[in-house]
Design a protein around this motif. Structure first.
Motif, PDB file in Angstrom:
ATOM      1  N   PRO A 175      36.645  35.992  34.646  1.00  0.00           N
ATOM      2  CA  PRO A 175      36.222  35.090  33.555  1.00  0.00           C
ATOM      3  C   PRO A 175      37.329  34.176  33.043  1.00  0.00           C
ATOM      4  CG  PRO A 175      36.424  37.372  32.780  1.00  0.00           C
ATOM      5  CD  PRO A 175      36.607  37.408  34.258  1.00  0.00           C
ATOM      6  N   GLN A 176      38.589  34.630  33.061  1.00  0.00           N
ATOM      7  CA  GLN A 176      39.682  33.812  32.519  1.00  0.00           C
ATOM      8  C   GLN A 176      40.097  32.752  33.547  1.00  0.00           C
ATOM      9  OE1 GLN A 176      39.707  37.096  33.017  1.00  0.00           O
ATOM     10  NE2 GLN A 176      40.389  38.237  31.218  1.00  0.00           N
ATOM     11  N   LYS A 177      40.018  31.502  33.165  1.00  0.00           N
ATOM     12  CA  LYS A 177      40.325  30.409  34.096  1.00  0.00           C
ATOM     13  C   LYS A 177      41.767  30.478  34.588  1.00  0.00           C
ATOM     14  CE  LYS A 177      40.002  25.419  34.691  1.00  0.00           C
ATOM     15  NZ  LYS A 177      39.658  24.112  34.066  1.00  0.00           N
ATOM     16  N   GLY A 178      42.702  30.807  33.686  1.00  0.00           N
ATOM     17  CA  GLY A 178      44.106  30.876  34.080  1.00  0.00           C
ATOM     18  C   GLY A 178      44.347  31.979  35.102  1.00  0.00           C
ATOM     19  N   ILE A 179      43.790  33.155  34.850  1.00  0.00           N
ATOM     20  CA  ILE A 179      43.949  34.265  35.793  1.00  0.00           C
ATOM     21  C   ILE A 179      43.293  33.920  37.117  1.00  0.00           C
ATOM     22  CG2 ILE A 179      43.325  36.676  36.248  1.00  0.00           C
ATOM     23  CD1 ILE A 179      43.637  37.256  33.297  1.00  0.00           C
ATOM     24  N   ARG A 180      42.138  33.263  37.048  1.00  0.00           N
ATOM     25  CA  ARG A 180      41.418  32.902  38.275  1.00  0.00           C
ATOM     26  C   ARG A 180      42.279  31.998  39.156  1.00  0.00           C
ATOM     27  NH1 ARG A 180      36.829  29.434  36.840  1.00  0.00           N
ATOM     28  NH2 ARG A 180      36.391  31.171  35.421  1.00  0.00           N
ATOM     29  N   ARG A 208      38.166  43.879  38.254  1.00  0.00           N
ATOM     30  CA  ARG A 208      37.948  44.946  37.275  1.00  0.00           C
ATOM     31  C   ARG A 208      38.970  44.844  36.137  1.00  0.00           C
ATOM     32  NH1 ARG A 208      35.344  49.917  38.060  1.00  0.00           N
ATOM     33  NH2 ARG A 208      35.572  49.796  40.334  1.00  0.00           N
ATOM     34  N   LEU A 209      40.228  44.553  36.494  1.00  0.00           N
ATOM     35  CA  LEU A 209      41.260  44.400  35.464  1.00  0.00           C
ATOM     36  C   LEU A 209      40.947  43.210  34.560  1.00  0.00           C
ATOM     37  CD1 LEU A 209      44.050  45.035  34.226  1.00  0.00           C
ATOM     38  CD2 LEU A 209      45.061  43.553  35.979  1.00  0.00           C
ATOM     39  N   ALA A 210      40.493  42.098  35.144  1.00  0.00           N
ATOM     40  CA  ALA A 210      40.209  40.888  34.354  1.00  0.00           C
ATOM     41  C   ALA A 210      39.090  41.143  33.344  1.00  0.00           C
ATOM     42  CB  ALA A 210      39.839  39.735  35.286  1.00  0.00           C
ATOM     43  N   LEU A 211      38.056  41.892  33.739  1.00  0.00           N
ATOM     44  CA  LEU A 211      36.965  42.204  32.816  1.00  0.00           C
ATOM     45  C   LEU A 211      37.453  43.099  31.681  1.00  0.00           C
ATOM     46  CD1 LEU A 211      34.091  42.783  35.390  1.00  0.00           C
ATOM     47  CD2 LEU A 211      34.384  40.834  33.866  1.00  0.00           C
ATOM     48  N   PHE A 212      38.353  44.039  32.002  1.00  0.00           N
ATOM     49  CA  PHE A 212      38.950  44.885  30.950  1.00  0.00           C
ATOM     50  C   PHE A 212      39.739  44.025  29.962  1.00  0.00           C
ATOM     51  CE2 PHE A 212      42.990  46.779  29.638  1.00  0.00           C
ATOM     52  CZ  PHE A 212      42.555  47.832  28.843  1.00  0.00           C
ATOM     53  N   LEU A 213      40.534  43.098  30.472  1.00  0.00           N
ATOM     54  CA  LEU A 213      41.340  42.238  29.605  1.00  0.00           C
ATOM     55  C   LEU A 213      40.461  41.327  28.750  1.00  0.00           C
ATOM     56  CD1 LEU A 213      44.175  41.260  32.129  1.00  0.00           C
ATOM     57  CD2 LEU A 213      44.333  42.874  30.201  1.00  0.00           C
ATOM     58  N   GLN A 214      39.345  40.878  29.310  1.00  0.00           N
ATOM     59  CA  GLN A 214      38.439  40.018  28.531  1.00  0.00           C
ATOM     60  C   GLN A 214      37.872  40.788  27.333  1.00  0.00           C
ATOM     61  OE1 GLN A 214      34.593  39.185  30.169  1.00  0.00           O
ATOM     62  NE2 GLN A 214      34.585  37.069  29.402  1.00  0.00           N
ATOM     63  N   SER A 222      46.459  34.645  31.209  1.00  0.00           N
ATOM     64  CA  SER A 222      47.335  34.609  32.375  1.00  0.00           C
ATOM     65  C   SER A 222      47.844  36.015  32.688  1.00  0.00           C
ATOM     66  CB  SER A 222      48.525  33.677  32.120  1.00  0.00           C
ATOM     67  OG  SER A 222      49.513  33.825  33.135  1.00  0.00           O
ATOM     68  N   LEU A 223      47.947  36.312  33.967  1.00  0.00           N
ATOM     69  CA  LEU A 223      48.516  37.598  34.374  1.00  0.00           C
ATOM     70  C   LEU A 223      49.988  37.697  33.995  1.00  0.00           C
ATOM     71  CD1 LEU A 223      46.955  38.125  37.936  1.00  0.00           C
ATOM     72  CD2 LEU A 223      46.397  39.358  35.835  1.00  0.00           C
ATOM     73  N   LEU A 224      50.632  36.552  33.823  1.00  0.00           N
ATOM     74  CA  LEU A 224      52.047  36.552  33.457  1.00  0.00           C
ATOM     75  C   LEU A 224      52.251  37.094  32.044  1.00  0.00           C
ATOM     76  CD1 LEU A 224      53.084  33.059  34.899  1.00  0.00           C
ATOM     77  CD2 LEU A 224      52.951  35.271  36.059  1.00  0.00           C
ATOM     78  N   GLU A 225      51.173  37.149  31.244  1.00  0.00           N
ATOM     79  CA  GLU A 225      51.248  37.677  29.883  1.00  0.00           C
ATOM     80  C   GLU A 225      50.929  39.173  29.836  1.00  0.00           C
ATOM     81  OE1 GLU A 225      48.553  35.384  27.528  1.00  0.00           O
ATOM     82  OE2 GLU A 225      49.275  33.460  28.316  1.00  0.00           O
ATOM     83  N   LEU A 226      50.624  39.759  30.986  1.00  0.00           N
ATOM     84  CA  LEU A 226      50.259  41.175  31.033  1.00  0.00           C
ATOM     85  C   LEU A 226      51.458  42.050  30.679  1.00  0.00           C
ATOM     86  CD1 LEU A 226      47.947  43.165  31.835  1.00  0.00           C
ATOM     87  CD2 LEU A 226      48.924  43.178  34.137  1.00  0.00           C
TER      88      LEU A 226
END
Length: 491
Positions: A175-180, A208-214, A222-226
């Motif tokens: 869902p996150q455009k930046g992560i995508r 699965r991780l992106a949905l958890f973060l959403q 961004s994954l860089l903010e993880l």
């Protein structure tokens, strides 16, 4: 003026076997369409269908073409191109016309492999939808910038599976455009040296991780903010709250690999080291249960009644103990002479290695007959077992599994517990491992027969059946019984 496209003029007719050539006088009558513009468009569409479909499939479209032509003649008598109307409007109008003329909007068909009747969209609607899609203007956009990639359009070769190829990669579920965008860039790098199946597993893990973060960190884009704390929360959730999955070991390895590569691409060392030792549990041995002697006997009695080339593929697969991808990608030059023995050269898709296996004479004869069958029906080809529609490709795993499921269903095959047979081609490999173990064959020999480069993985195939276990421990058990008997008498 008469405008016809005869089935016998299409590419699929030329590629089909002579036994399929009946009905060569049938044709697509383009004059059934209302205007010359539509006739030109459908002429291009039909010729294209003749290139990508089998002869049998093309014949089923003769009727669909006539129905769609009648619809266009009655509803759009002046239409010169399918592009004049929006696809949604065309399909909506077609549905109304079908109901008015007594055509069902839903088709029902019996699935032989499951024994159930399933419902789906009418073939008439599907045919018009295919034609509309064929003439829809393509986006002038690099494939790698899209959210759904067609792997054959990427512009560089990928390591795809020859028996179970992946056609597309879908990023829309992130869902996150930046992560995508970050994941797309990472996948474009990974595809240049890793197998497509590996990238598919990584993509599934990061979705699965992106949905958890959403859900828990909606502002993170961004994954860089993880952060490490976020990952720890995620690990706790999937190990305590997610149901229906026994182990996340493989998925977490894929996620770790993708995050590591993303960190290297974007020069973010914190992402490269965000996983710590111990985060990923050790994979438990989940070896597939082998077939018993009785199950193998019942299975083979039914296999010999299948189409001859399919039966040969299954028997060769069973005796050699290959992975199914190795059996279906055997090449016509796979038989090699090594002194007095004939060996079978096997390409191992999983490890990208080639090995040679010793086999009985009966297997050599089966392979020779399979090669002769393919040459007679399809001419000289690369593989022993080929795809019926595209004989330059190997037989697909889905095709073989479908016919096995049909056989299980129609023969009513049951296992030793009285349950319907399950579909697992890898069980033959485990069965061979068990038989070799019960024969006290050394690990080095088992590794050679299974095609392993070393003995490290042999432990997963070393299993004893209940009967063999009872025989092996008989002496020990009798000794123990004698000791217990003496103790009982003393008491």
């Amino acid at each position: 003026m008469e405008r016809r496209i005869y089935v016998s003029d299409l590419d699929c007719y030329r590629l089909a076997g002579k036994e399929e050539h009946s009905g060569s006088d049938r044709y697509f009558d383009l004059c059934l369409l209302p205007t010359e513009g539509l006739q030109d468009e459908f002429s291009e569409f039909v010729w294209n269908r003749g290139r990508i479909l089998s002869l049998k499939s093309i014949r089923t479209e003769l009727w669909l073409f006539r129905v769609v032509s009648r619809f266009l003649r009655e509803e759009y008598p002046r239409m010169e191109s399918l592009r004049e109307k929006e696809p949604e409007e065309l399909i909506r109008t077609l549905k109304k016309w079908m109901m008015k003329n007594g055509y069902p909007l839903v088709k029902r068909c019996f699935r032989r492999e499951s024994g159930k009747t399933v419902s789906g969209r009418s073939n008439i609607i599907r045919y018009l939808d295919l034609a509309v899609s064929f003439f829809s203007p393509q986006e002038e956009m690099e494939e790698i910038k899209k959210d759904i990639w067609h792997l054959d359009r990427l512009g560089f070769p990928v390591r795809n599976h020859p028996v179970q190829p992946v056609r597309t990669l879908n990023f829309t579920q992130i869902p996150q455009k930046g992560i995508r965008e970050e994941v797309k860039k990472t996948c474009s790098v990974m595809l240049r040296f890793a197998a497509v199946r590996t990238v598919v597993d990584q993509l599934h893990a990061v979705k699965r991780l992106a949905l958890f973060l959403q859900r828990n960190y909606p502002s993170l884009e961004s994954l860089l903010e993880l952060k490490r704390e976020m990952l720890e929360e995620y690990l706790v959730e999937i190990n305590t709250r997610v149901e229906g999955k026994k182990s996340f070991t493989t998925e977490l390895h894929g996620l770790k690999s993708l995050l590591d590569m993303t960190g290297k691409i974007y020069e973010a060392p914190n992402l490269c080291h965000i996983f710590l030792p111990g985060d990923i549990p050790t994979q438990r041995n989940t070896s597939t249960k082998p077939y018993s002697d009785g199950e193998v006997k019942r299975l083979n009695q039914s296999v010999v009644g299948m189409q001859e080339q399919l039966a040969r593929a299954i028997i060769i697969h069973e005796i050699m103990g290959n992975r199914i991808s190795e059996t279906l990608t055997l090449k016509q030059d796979c038989l090699v002479e090594r002194g007095p023995n004939t060996m079978v050269r096997v390409f191992m898709v999983k490890t990208q290695r080639t090995c040679e296996k010793p086999v009985p004479k009966e297997v050599v004869e089966l392979i020779k007959k399979s090669i002769a069958y393919t040459e007679k029906k399809y001419g000289k080809r690369e593989y022993v077992f080929v795809n019926d529609k595209k004989p330059d490709l190997p037989m697909s795993n889905d095709y073989l599994r479908y016919h096995l499921r049909v056989m299980f269903q129609e023969e009513g095959l049951l296992d030793d517990q009285g349950r319907p047979f399950g579909m697992g081609t890898h069980r033959f490999r485990n069965t061979l491992g068990q038989r070799l173990t019960e024969m006290h064959v050394e690990d080095e020999t088992i590794a050679q027969i299974l095609g392993h480069s070393g003995t490290g993985a042999v432990k997963y195939y070393r299993q004893f059946g209940n009967k063999a276990m009872a025989e092996e421990t008989k002496t020990v058990r009798e000794s123990m019984d004698e000791v217990l008997s003496q103790l009982t008498q003393e008491w």
